[in-house]
Design a protein around this motif. Sequence first.
Motif, PDB file in Angstrom:
ATOM      1  N   ILE A  27      71.494  36.488  58.320  1.00  0.00           N
ATOM      2  CA  ILE A  27      71.853  37.697  57.577  1.00  0.00           C
ATOM      3  C   ILE A  27      73.218  38.225  58.041  1.00  0.00           C
ATOM      4  O   ILE A  27      74.075  38.576  57.229  1.00  0.00           O
ATOM      5  CB  ILE A  27      70.773  38.779  57.761  1.00  0.00           C
ATOM      6  N   ILE A  28      73.396  38.270  59.355  1.00  0.00           N
ATOM      7  CA  ILE A  28      74.662  38.752  59.906  1.00  0.00           C
ATOM      8  C   ILE A  28      75.821  37.851  59.484  1.00  0.00           C
ATOM      9  O   ILE A  28      76.891  38.326  59.079  1.00  0.00           O
ATOM     10  CB  ILE A  28      74.588  38.838  61.446  1.00  0.00           C
ATOM     11  N   TYR A  29      75.597  36.537  59.543  1.00  0.00           N
ATOM     12  CA  TYR A  29      76.652  35.580  59.174  1.00  0.00           C
ATOM     13  C   TYR A  29      77.030  35.718  57.709  1.00  0.00           C
ATOM     14  O   TYR A  29      78.210  35.789  57.360  1.00  0.00           O
ATOM     15  CB  TYR A  29      76.185  34.156  59.464  1.00  0.00           C
ATOM     16  N   ASP A  30      76.015  35.759  56.825  1.00  0.00           N
ATOM     17  CA  ASP A  30      76.285  35.852  55.390  1.00  0.00           C
ATOM     18  C   ASP A  30      76.986  37.159  55.028  1.00  0.00           C
ATOM     19  O   ASP A  30      77.890  37.183  54.192  1.00  0.00           O
ATOM     20  CB  ASP A  30      74.977  35.741  54.603  1.00  0.00           C
ATOM     21  N   GLY A  89      88.464  40.158  50.273  1.00  0.00           N
ATOM     22  CA  GLY A  89      89.927  40.295  50.241  1.00  0.00           C
ATOM     23  C   GLY A  89      90.656  39.043  49.823  1.00  0.00           C
ATOM     24  O   GLY A  89      91.888  38.999  49.817  1.00  0.00           O
ATOM     25  N   HIS A  90      89.887  37.985  49.486  1.00  0.00           N
ATOM     26  CA  HIS A  90      90.499  36.715  49.100  1.00  0.00           C
ATOM     27  C   HIS A  90      89.921  36.248  47.771  1.00  0.00           C
ATOM     28  O   HIS A  90      88.830  35.673  47.737  1.00  0.00           O
ATOM     29  CB  HIS A  90      90.254  35.651  50.173  1.00  0.00           C
ATOM     30  N   PRO A  91      90.620  36.514  46.668  1.00  0.00           N
ATOM     31  CA  PRO A  91      90.132  36.136  45.342  1.00  0.00           C
ATOM     32  C   PRO A  91      89.798  34.644  45.266  1.00  0.00           C
ATOM     33  O   PRO A  91      90.528  33.808  45.789  1.00  0.00           O
ATOM     34  CB  PRO A  91      91.300  36.494  44.423  1.00  0.00           C
ATOM     35  N   GLN A  92      88.662  34.348  44.625  1.00  0.00           N
ATOM     36  CA  GLN A  92      88.239  32.960  44.454  1.00  0.00           C
ATOM     37  C   GLN A  92      87.940  32.700  42.985  1.00  0.00           C
ATOM     38  O   GLN A  92      87.528  33.605  42.260  1.00  0.00           O
ATOM     39  CB  GLN A  92      86.972  32.683  45.278  1.00  0.00           C
ATOM     40  N   PRO A  93      88.156  31.479  42.529  1.00  0.00           N
ATOM     41  CA  PRO A  93      87.823  31.135  41.137  1.00  0.00           C
ATOM     42  C   PRO A  93      86.336  31.341  40.882  1.00  0.00           C
ATOM     43  O   PRO A  93      85.497  30.973  41.699  1.00  0.00           O
ATOM     44  CB  PRO A  93      88.175  29.641  41.062  1.00  0.00           C
ATOM     45  N   GLY A  94      86.018  31.954  39.765  1.00  0.00           N
ATOM     46  CA  GLY A  94      84.618  32.166  39.431  1.00  0.00           C
ATOM     47  C   GLY A  94      84.034  33.446  39.985  1.00  0.00           C
ATOM     48  O   GLY A  94      82.864  33.732  39.787  1.00  0.00           O
ATOM     49  N   GLY A  95      84.848  34.231  40.730  1.00  0.00           N
ATOM     50  CA  GLY A  95      84.365  35.499  41.256  1.00  0.00           C
ATOM     51  C   GLY A  95      83.607  35.350  42.554  1.00  0.00           C
ATOM     52  O   GLY A  95      83.519  34.272  43.144  1.00  0.00           O
ATOM     53  N   LYS A  96      83.011  36.464  42.994  1.00  0.00           N
ATOM     54  CA  LYS A  96      82.303  36.487  44.269  1.00  0.00           C
ATOM     55  C   LYS A  96      80.810  36.191  44.064  1.00  0.00           C
ATOM     56  O   LYS A  96      80.209  36.660  43.116  1.00  0.00           O
ATOM     57  CB  LYS A  96      82.456  37.861  44.935  1.00  0.00           C
ATOM     58  N   LYS A  97      80.267  35.432  44.961  1.00  0.00           N
ATOM     59  CA  LYS A  97      78.844  35.137  44.937  1.00  0.00           C
ATOM     60  C   LYS A  97      78.179  35.792  46.134  1.00  0.00           C
ATOM     61  O   LYS A  97      78.578  35.553  47.269  1.00  0.00           O
ATOM     62  CB  LYS A  97      78.607  33.627  44.969  1.00  0.00           C
ATOM     63  N   LEU A  98      77.207  36.647  45.864  1.00  0.00           N
ATOM     64  CA  LEU A  98      76.508  37.339  46.942  1.00  0.00           C
ATOM     65  C   LEU A  98      75.601  36.345  47.664  1.00  0.00           C
ATOM     66  O   LEU A  98      74.697  35.771  47.066  1.00  0.00           O
ATOM     67  CB  LEU A  98      75.688  38.498  46.376  1.00  0.00           C
ATOM     68  N   LEU A  99      75.870  36.106  48.926  1.00  0.00           N
ATOM     69  CA  LEU A  99      75.098  35.154  49.699  1.00  0.00           C
ATOM     70  C   LEU A  99      73.677  35.656  49.932  1.00  0.00           C
ATOM     71  O   LEU A  99      73.418  36.862  49.886  1.00  0.00           O
ATOM     72  CB  LEU A  99      75.798  34.888  51.032  1.00  0.00           C
ATOM     73  N   VAL A 100      72.771  34.714  50.195  1.00  0.00           N
ATOM     74  CA  VAL A 100      71.346  35.043  50.331  1.00  0.00           C
ATOM     75  C   VAL A 100      71.108  36.072  51.426  1.00  0.00           C
ATOM     76  O   VAL A 100      70.358  37.036  51.247  1.00  0.00           O
ATOM     77  CB  VAL A 100      70.523  33.770  50.616  1.00  0.00           C
ATOM     78  N   GLY A 101      71.749  35.884  52.580  1.00  0.00           N
ATOM     79  CA  GLY A 101      71.557  36.812  53.685  1.00  0.00           C
ATOM     80  C   GLY A 101      72.017  38.219  53.347  1.00  0.00           C
ATOM     81  O   GLY A 101      71.366  39.204  53.709  1.00  0.00           O
ATOM     82  N   ARG A 106      72.212  39.476  50.323  1.00  0.00           N
ATOM     83  CA  ARG A 106      71.274  40.006  49.325  1.00  0.00           C
ATOM     84  C   ARG A 106      69.981  40.470  49.994  1.00  0.00           C
ATOM     85  O   ARG A 106      69.405  41.489  49.616  1.00  0.00           O
ATOM     86  CB  ARG A 106      70.970  38.921  48.292  1.00  0.00           C
ATOM     87  N   GLU A 107      69.548  39.719  50.988  1.00  0.00           N
ATOM     88  CA  GLU A 107      68.337  40.080  51.700  1.00  0.00           C
ATOM     89  C   GLU A 107      68.502  41.406  52.431  1.00  0.00           C
ATOM     90  O   GLU A 107      67.589  42.241  52.457  1.00  0.00           O
ATOM     91  CB  GLU A 107      67.969  38.984  52.705  1.00  0.00           C
ATOM     92  N   LEU A 108      69.670  41.632  52.996  1.00  0.00           N
ATOM     93  CA  LEU A 108      69.939  42.898  53.680  1.00  0.00           C
ATOM     94  C   LEU A 108      69.896  44.062  52.696  1.00  0.00           C
ATOM     95  O   LEU A 108      69.388  45.143  53.027  1.00  0.00           O
ATOM     96  CB  LEU A 108      71.303  42.840  54.370  1.00  0.00           C
ATOM     97  N   ILE A 109      70.396  43.850  51.494  1.00  0.00           N
ATOM     98  CA  ILE A 109      70.363  44.895  50.469  1.00  0.00           C
ATOM     99  C   ILE A 109      68.918  45.226  50.097  1.00  0.00           C
ATOM    100  O   ILE A 109      68.543  46.396  49.938  1.00  0.00           O
ATOM    101  CB  ILE A 109      71.150  44.454  49.218  1.00  0.00           C
ATOM    102  N   MET A 110      68.080  44.200  49.970  1.00  0.00           N
ATOM    103  CA  MET A 110      66.666  44.432  49.660  1.00  0.00           C
ATOM    104  C   MET A 110      65.979  45.180  50.805  1.00  0.00           C
ATOM    105  O   MET A 110      65.121  46.039  50.575  1.00  0.00           O
ATOM    106  CB  MET A 110      65.954  43.106  49.397  1.00  0.00           C
ATOM    107  N   MET A 111      66.357  44.858  52.031  1.00  0.00           N
ATOM    108  CA  MET A 111      65.808  45.571  53.190  1.00  0.00           C
ATOM    109  C   MET A 111      66.215  47.039  53.155  1.00  0.00           C
ATOM    110  O   MET A 111      65.430  47.924  53.514  1.00  0.00           O
ATOM    111  CB  MET A 111      66.309  44.920  54.481  1.00  0.00           C
ATOM    112  N   PHE A 112      67.426  47.298  52.695  1.00  0.00           N
ATOM    113  CA  PHE A 112      67.911  48.674  52.584  1.00  0.00           C
ATOM    114  C   PHE A 112      67.060  49.468  51.592  1.00  0.00           C
ATOM    115  O   PHE A 112      66.615  50.589  51.890  1.00  0.00           O
ATOM    116  CB  PHE A 112      69.375  48.677  52.137  1.00  0.00           C
ATOM    117  N   PHE A 113      66.806  48.883  50.417  1.00  0.00           N
ATOM    118  CA  PHE A 113      65.995  49.567  49.411  1.00  0.00           C
ATOM    119  C   PHE A 113      64.559  49.773  49.904  1.00  0.00           C
ATOM    120  O   PHE A 113      63.930  50.792  49.597  1.00  0.00           O
ATOM    121  CB  PHE A 113      65.994  48.779  48.100  1.00  0.00           C
TER     122      PHE A 113
END
Length: 281
Positions: free
Chosen positions: A70-73, A82-94, A96-103
């Motif tokens: 979770i910490i790594y992701d 801060g570094h634009p990537q083709p296809g936009g940003k993808k929220l990593l599993v870790g 996303r899991e932290l966000i669910m823990m927050f809710f």
Amino acid sequence: MSVLSAIFLGLVQGIAEFLPISSSGHLSIFQNFFGMQTAESGELLFFDVLLHLATLVSVCLAYRKDIKGIIYDCTYFAKSLGHPQPGGKKLLVGARELIMMFFATLPLFIAVIFNDSLDKLYYNTYFIGLALILTSALLYVGEQIQGGKYTARNMPVRSALIVGLCQAVATIPGLSRSGTTIAAGKAAGLDSSYAVKFSFLISIPAILGANILSLFKAIANGVDAKSLPAYFVGMIVAAVVGFFAVNLVRRLNAKGKFIYFAYYCAGVGVLTLLLSPILGR
């Protein structure tokens, strides 16, 4: 407090905190029925806080790889903003899991409002007995639920909130936090094994937050410095036993053996109600 009492209560805390049998209910029974409750409630509260912090260490060790992920992701995702990537940003599993823990943690702020009233129930063995019977019913119903397919990759916010609301309700003494949240997770569509994992992960902020509040109250009531060695021994016992209890819960859930905990809580609840007129305080 004697070292022997500290070891015994540490053992009870380590086992009951993570097994779905209610640590608060068992500690209340032993402290009220067997004279382990001292006149200085501040001392009792302080030791209770230390035992909970010890079991917090247990769950962090048991899920150290998941916490590291979770910490790594989260760190990787934050840096990538801060570094634009083709296809936009993808929220990593870790992340996303932290966000669910927050809710799932948000509903606990509601429980804080009733904290003082809940503390009084801790000394009511009649209520503890009824709460243990209710825990039994929740475990029985939860064992009948197969669970869904949600994991950290696809769990919706509503599922996290349902588990969080049930965790807030489980702050009532005598209700098992782990049993209630695991059953709620399965009912909310979480995969059975992930329901266990998510229950333990959200216990980290829950235990930490609750005991920060209690710690200030305990210190204000006074702490007996002579008992600190006994406290330390009790913490070690709670941490070691708690670590093995976490792994035991994972194995028993995988084998569908939670029903035995339902029978156990029902028996202890009934016995508590029967003994309350004789031994209750």
